[in-house]
Design a protein around this motif. Structure first.
Motif, PDB file in Angstrom:
ATOM      1  N   GLU A 160      23.601 -33.553   5.326  1.00  0.00           N
ATOM      2  CA  GLU A 160      24.803 -34.518   5.310  1.00  0.00           C
ATOM      3  C   GLU A 160      24.581 -35.790   4.914  1.00  0.00           C
ATOM      4  OE1 GLU A 160      27.077 -31.744   8.889  1.00  0.00           O
ATOM      5  OE2 GLU A 160      25.545 -33.127   9.269  1.00  0.00           O
ATOM      6  N   HIS A 161      23.673 -36.502   5.386  1.00  0.00           N
ATOM      7  CA  HIS A 161      23.434 -37.968   4.865  1.00  0.00           C
ATOM      8  C   HIS A 161      23.360 -37.974   3.292  1.00  0.00           C
ATOM      9  CE1 HIS A 161      20.653 -41.456   4.245  1.00  0.00           C
ATOM     10  NE2 HIS A 161      20.244 -40.607   3.136  1.00  0.00           N
ATOM     11  N   SER A 197      15.244 -44.107   4.682  1.00  0.00           N
ATOM     12  CA  SER A 197      16.715 -44.441   5.052  1.00  0.00           C
ATOM     13  C   SER A 197      17.388 -43.799   6.031  1.00  0.00           C
ATOM     14  CB  SER A 197      17.515 -44.700   3.704  1.00  0.00           C
ATOM     15  OG  SER A 197      18.969 -45.093   4.307  1.00  0.00           O
ATOM     16  N   TYR A 198      17.328 -42.529   6.291  1.00  0.00           N
ATOM     17  CA  TYR A 198      17.941 -41.607   7.156  1.00  0.00           C
ATOM     18  C   TYR A 198      17.015 -42.019   8.696  1.00  0.00           C
ATOM     19  CZ  TYR A 198      19.063 -37.305   9.766  1.00  0.00           C
ATOM     20  OH  TYR A 198      19.605 -36.420  10.677  1.00  0.00           O
ATOM     21  N   MET A 199      15.564 -42.037   8.409  1.00  0.00           N
ATOM     22  CA  MET A 199      15.054 -42.359   9.670  1.00  0.00           C
ATOM     23  C   MET A 199      15.298 -43.639  10.554  1.00  0.00           C
ATOM     24  SD  MET A 199      11.124 -40.740   8.764  1.00  0.00           S
ATOM     25  CE  MET A 199      10.501 -41.152  10.582  1.00  0.00           C
ATOM     26  N   LEU A 200      15.564 -44.630   9.717  1.00  0.00           N
ATOM     27  CA  LEU A 200      15.739 -46.161   9.819  1.00  0.00           C
ATOM     28  C   LEU A 200      17.047 -46.311  10.601  1.00  0.00           C
ATOM     29  CD1 LEU A 200      14.093 -48.136   6.990  1.00  0.00           C
ATOM     30  CD2 LEU A 200      12.827 -47.746   9.432  1.00  0.00           C
ATOM     31  N   TYR A 201      17.973 -45.593   9.790  1.00  0.00           N
ATOM     32  CA  TYR A 201      19.376 -46.019  10.030  1.00  0.00           C
ATOM     33  C   TYR A 201      20.403 -44.682  10.714  1.00  0.00           C
ATOM     34  CZ  TYR A 201      18.574 -49.957   6.878  1.00  0.00           C
ATOM     35  OH  TYR A 201      17.918 -51.146   6.528  1.00  0.00           O
ATOM     36  N   GLY A 202      19.565 -43.832  10.819  1.00  0.00           N
ATOM     37  CA  GLY A 202      20.414 -42.632  11.612  1.00  0.00           C
ATOM     38  C   GLY A 202      21.418 -42.127  10.946  1.00  0.00           C
ATOM     39  N   GLY A 203      22.244 -41.129  11.734  1.00  0.00           N
ATOM     40  CA  GLY A 203      23.140 -40.644  11.019  1.00  0.00           C
ATOM     41  C   GLY A 203      24.540 -40.756  11.505  1.00  0.00           C
ATOM     42  N   TYR A 204      25.068 -41.930  11.837  1.00  0.00           N
ATOM     43  CA  TYR A 204      26.412 -42.081  12.069  1.00  0.00           C
ATOM     44  C   TYR A 204      27.156 -42.162  10.709  1.00  0.00           C
ATOM     45  CZ  TYR A 204      25.983 -42.705  17.000  1.00  0.00           C
ATOM     46  OH  TYR A 204      26.006 -42.680  18.525  1.00  0.00           O
ATOM     47  N   THR A 312      18.430 -41.835  15.360  1.00  0.00           N
ATOM     48  CA  THR A 312      17.183 -42.953  15.376  1.00  0.00           C
ATOM     49  C   THR A 312      17.888 -44.133  14.790  1.00  0.00           C
ATOM     50  OG1 THR A 312      16.817 -41.987  13.251  1.00  0.00           O
ATOM     51  CG2 THR A 312      15.367 -41.035  15.135  1.00  0.00           C
ATOM     52  N   GLY A 313      19.047 -44.160  14.336  1.00  0.00           N
ATOM     53  CA  GLY A 313      19.636 -45.667  14.005  1.00  0.00           C
ATOM     54  C   GLY A 313      19.877 -46.423  15.207  1.00  0.00           C
ATOM     55  N   ASN A 337      10.716 -38.544  17.141  1.00  0.00           N
ATOM     56  CA  ASN A 337      11.935 -38.532  17.616  1.00  0.00           C
ATOM     57  C   ASN A 337      12.703 -37.696  16.494  1.00  0.00           C
ATOM     58  OD1 ASN A 337      13.552 -40.625  19.561  1.00  0.00           O
ATOM     59  ND2 ASN A 337      14.710 -39.064  18.472  1.00  0.00           N
ATOM     60  N   VAL A 338      12.522 -38.205  15.277  1.00  0.00           N
ATOM     61  CA  VAL A 338      13.345 -37.489  14.152  1.00  0.00           C
ATOM     62  C   VAL A 338      13.021 -35.932  14.201  1.00  0.00           C
ATOM     63  CG1 VAL A 338      13.557 -37.292  11.809  1.00  0.00           C
ATOM     64  CG2 VAL A 338      13.465 -39.594  12.579  1.00  0.00           C
ATOM     65  N   TYR A 339      11.640 -35.463  14.445  1.00  0.00           N
ATOM     66  CA  TYR A 339      11.420 -34.140  14.371  1.00  0.00           C
ATOM     67  C   TYR A 339      12.241 -33.578  15.424  1.00  0.00           C
ATOM     68  CZ  TYR A 339       8.937 -30.104  13.370  1.00  0.00           C
ATOM     69  OH  TYR A 339       8.680 -28.655  12.796  1.00  0.00           O
ATOM     70  N   PHE A 340      12.191 -34.312  16.550  1.00  0.00           N
ATOM     71  CA  PHE A 340      12.915 -33.684  17.829  1.00  0.00           C
ATOM     72  C   PHE A 340      14.141 -33.299  17.324  1.00  0.00           C
ATOM     73  CE2 PHE A 340      16.164 -34.435  20.754  1.00  0.00           C
ATOM     74  CZ  PHE A 340      16.015 -33.597  21.530  1.00  0.00           C
TER      75      PHE A 340
END
Length: 418
Positions: A160-161, A197-204, A312-313, A337-340
């Motif tokens: 989705e990102h 980027s997804y790991m650093l800033y997350g999914g909002y 994670t963001g 945490n991302v894998y979770f």
């Protein structure tokens, strides 16, 4: 063998607007008698989903009505009596789908839904969203048992990102990698950049569509400072400073055991207060607690859980660390945490466990209720995996295969492993 956790089932409307993975499930539930309740943190797109479902109803000539309870006139009418909802319906006798956004603004939303369901479920189908305060209320589950189905929306998945960033070509590239185990990709470096980027800033969603890193961080600060503030107010948290400090402690050490007594001493608040704040953080969809895996259920219920953040963001914002992965000292914790989150998008939270013994033998995740049970140990670098460390688990649970998940060295197999 486990299925891939990443899903390539994104949907688009005629104007190429992304529909979240959950959209089809919500669409199918429109025909059910049960009311549809959409849960999730603030700012993740619940209202947009309601509007997309409303568009679907309009396109298929299904009578529908959209009510936003931030409108004080509508709110006043429904607070006066739940059956005043009838006055807003179309004049015909067809079943109407009523979309209600921000239902927590009602004085007694649980009673409202119960009365409408018990008296008018044949004529009215309600699809509602609400804030955490609604779901914390015990009356929500007690009075609506058998009358509702809950759907959980989380911050965006990686695919989705990609779509929100207009990278549909990368979604297709991942599909090609999934389908061909020997495929090589000329776009692997771009996928790696997007994954970081997804790991650093997350999914909002608002964070994803912003290209400027400084503005991404500003959006996350706004979520941290304004929208979590609303959660605190609506959840009747008395000690805002202790609440934030607890949240930051959890963010700084994802995957660590939650020791309520230790946190109580550190924060100088009562054990009961720590337990309440943990409950609020879960009900606000900011953290998840996972239980230890034991064959003996009594042990499972008495041992300490582990905590992870649901985005994670937001996690990186709470600890004020947006350094690139190559410079981070916490890259292992962040990857875990991302894998979770990948697991949480596939399995119910109460089916995700960890395993640990008194002699500190440990496996990060155990999925005993999966159609094909398996366990996963997560390491940032493949070179850090020492297979002999996990002999105790494999000997104790030979029926649960142990797998490993790592990020580096990053290549096409990364997407096949997850």
């Amino acid at each position: 063998m486990k299925e891939n956790i990443l899903y390539l089932c994104l949907d688009f409307d005629t104007e190429n607007e992304m529909k979240r993975n959950i959209f089809n499930s919500l669409k199918l539930h429109l025909q059910k008698k049960e009311f549809t309740i959409l849960t999730g943190a603030r700012q993740i797109g619940k209202t947009t989903l309601l509007r997309q479902l409303e568009d679907f109803c309009r396109e298929n000539k299904l009578p529908s009505l959209f009510l936003n309870l931030e409108n004080k006139n509508i709110l006043s009418e429904l607070n006066a009596h739940p059956f005043n909802l009838i006055n807003f319906l179309p004049a015909d006798n067809e079943r109407v789908v009523v979309f209600i956004d921000e239902i927590q603004y009602l004085q007694d939303p649980s009673n409202f839904l119960k009365l409408i369901y018990d008296e008018h479920a044949e004529k009215i189908k309600i699809v509602a969203t609400g804030s955490s305060a609604f779901y914390i209320d015990d009356k929500f589950n007690d009075s609506l048992a058998g009358r509702k189905k809950i759907f959980s929306l989380r911050t965006c998945s990686f695919e989705e990102h990609l779509v929100l960033r207009n990278k549909e070509d990368l979604v297709q590239e991942m599909q090609r990698i999934f389908q061909n185990k020997t495929a090589k990709s000329a776009k692997i470096n771009t996928l790696y950049s997007e994954w970081n980027s997804y790991m650093l800033y997350g999914g909002y969603p608002a964070v994803i569509i912003e290209n400027n890193p400084e503005e991404k961080i500003n959006h996350l600060k706004e979520i941290r400072d304004s929208f979590i503030k609303r959660d605190i107010l609506e959840s009747d948290v008395q000690n805002e400073e202790a609440f934030y400090n607890l949240f930051r402690i959890i963010a700084s050490q994802p995957g660590n055991m939650i020791n309520i007594s230790e946190l109580s001493n550190r924060l100088r608040i009562k054990n009961e207060t720590v337990a309440h704040y943990l409950h609020v953080l879960q009900k606000c969809f900011h953290i998840a607690l996972i239980k230890p895996f034991y064959r003996n259920i009594r042990k499972e219920l008495t041992k300490m859980p582990k905590a992870y953040l649901m985005d994670t963001g937001l996690r990186n914002c709470l600890i004020n660390n947006f350094q690139p992965m190559s410079m981070r000292l916490d890259k292992g914790e962040l990857w875990e945490n991302v894998y979770f989150r990948l697991l949480a998008d596939k399995f119910p939270l109460d089916e995700i466990y960890f395993w640990r013994t008194t002699s500190d033998n440990e496996v990060d995740f155990v999925l005993p209720h999966s159609p094909s049970p398996y366990a996963v140990e997560v390491k940032y670098n493949e070179s850090a995996i020492k297979h002999t460390k996990y002999r105790k688990f494999t000997e104790t649970y030979p029926e649960i295969p142990l797998q490993f998940a790592w990020m580096e060295d990053f290549n096409e197999d990364f997407f096949r492993r997850i």
